[in-house]
Motif scaffolding. Structure first.
Motif, short mmCIF file in Angstrom:
data_model
loop_
_atom_site.label_atom_id
_atom_site.label_comp_id
_atom_site.label_asym_id
_atom_site.label_seq_id
_atom_site.Cartn_x
_atom_site.Cartn_y
_atom_site.Cartn_z
N GLU A 1 25.06 53.67 -17.60
CA GLU A 1 24.40 54.67 -16.78
C GLU A 1 24.59 54.34 -15.31
N THR A 2 24.86 55.35 -14.53
CA THR A 2 24.96 55.20 -13.08
C THR A 2 24.10 56.27 -12.44
N ASN B 1 22.28 52.73 -8.62
CA ASN B 1 21.81 51.87 -9.69
C ASN B 1 22.81 51.95 -10.84
N ARG C 1 23.68 50.47 -14.72
CA ARG C 1 23.17 49.76 -15.90
C ARG C 1 24.34 49.50 -16.82
N VAL D 1 25.87 47.36 -20.29
CA VAL D 1 25.44 46.77 -21.56
C VAL D 1 26.65 46.16 -22.26
#
Length: 194
Positions: free
Chosen positions: A97-98, A162, A164, A166
């Motif tokens: 996610e951005t 931001n 994210r 994983v």
């Protein structure tokens, strides 16, 4: 300058496209890092064969008599050969996610004031008497114009990105490779048994 002009001067393409391009480049670097890790750690550079590691350990082996009954145990040494790639986590990071948040706060105040005033002053004095008559006239005219203008512009821009990331599932090809390498794990009795 109007507020709309201020916003149109902001380079949105760079402000939003820049972080997105950085995320794409980071994802590509992550994939290349995974490939480099597999090549460097998992395979011999000269032979392209899997890098194997061998462990020696003692194992209790049941002893049986001629009737097949267990009569005891005897410790024997075994060697276990394992591909090192099956023992390590392979780094495979994926950007999940951005979020790009952009705030622009522009305050613009323009003030213009114009004032003018006209002033006419006249004075007439007459002197009469036994002699010649004298008259004195004085006049003054003034025009006053004042103009003031003020402009105040405040700009506040902020950009927040931001990301994210994983640990992603391994691609099918990598999973197949690990499955083949797992099948090559061997356990043999050591030649140097006590």
């Amino acid at each position: 300058m109007a507020i709309g002009d201020e916003l149109s001067s902001i380079d949105f393409e760079s402000m939003i496209g820049g972080p997105l391009n950085a995320v794409v480049r980071a994802q590509a670097q992550s994939a290349q890092t995974s490939v480099d890790f597999i090549k460097a750690v998992g395979f011999d550079a000269d032979t392209n064969e899997p890098t194997m590691i061998t462990f020696s350990y003692m194992k209790a082996i049941e002893q049986r008599n001629e009737q097949g009954e267990v009569t005891g145990t005897e410790p024997k040494k075994f060697d276990l050969t394992v591909p090192i790639l099956t023992m390590l986590p392979i780094p495979f990071i994926r950007v999940e996610e951005t979020t790009i948040a952009f705030n622009a706060k522009i305050n613009s105040v323009q003030q213009s004031t114009t004032s003018s005033s006209h002033d006419l002053n006249t004075k007439l004095s007459v002197k009469a008497g036994w002699g010649p008559v004298s008259a004195k006239l004085s006049a003054s005219y003034s025009y006053k114009k004042s103009s003031s203008s003020s402009s105040k512009i405040e700009r506040t821009y902020s950009l927040s990105v931001n990301v994210r990331a994983v640990q992603d599932e391994l691609p099918a090809g990598t999973e197949k490779l690990l499955g083949i390498l797992e099948n090559s794990i061997t356990e043999v009795e050591s030649q140097a048994n006590p």
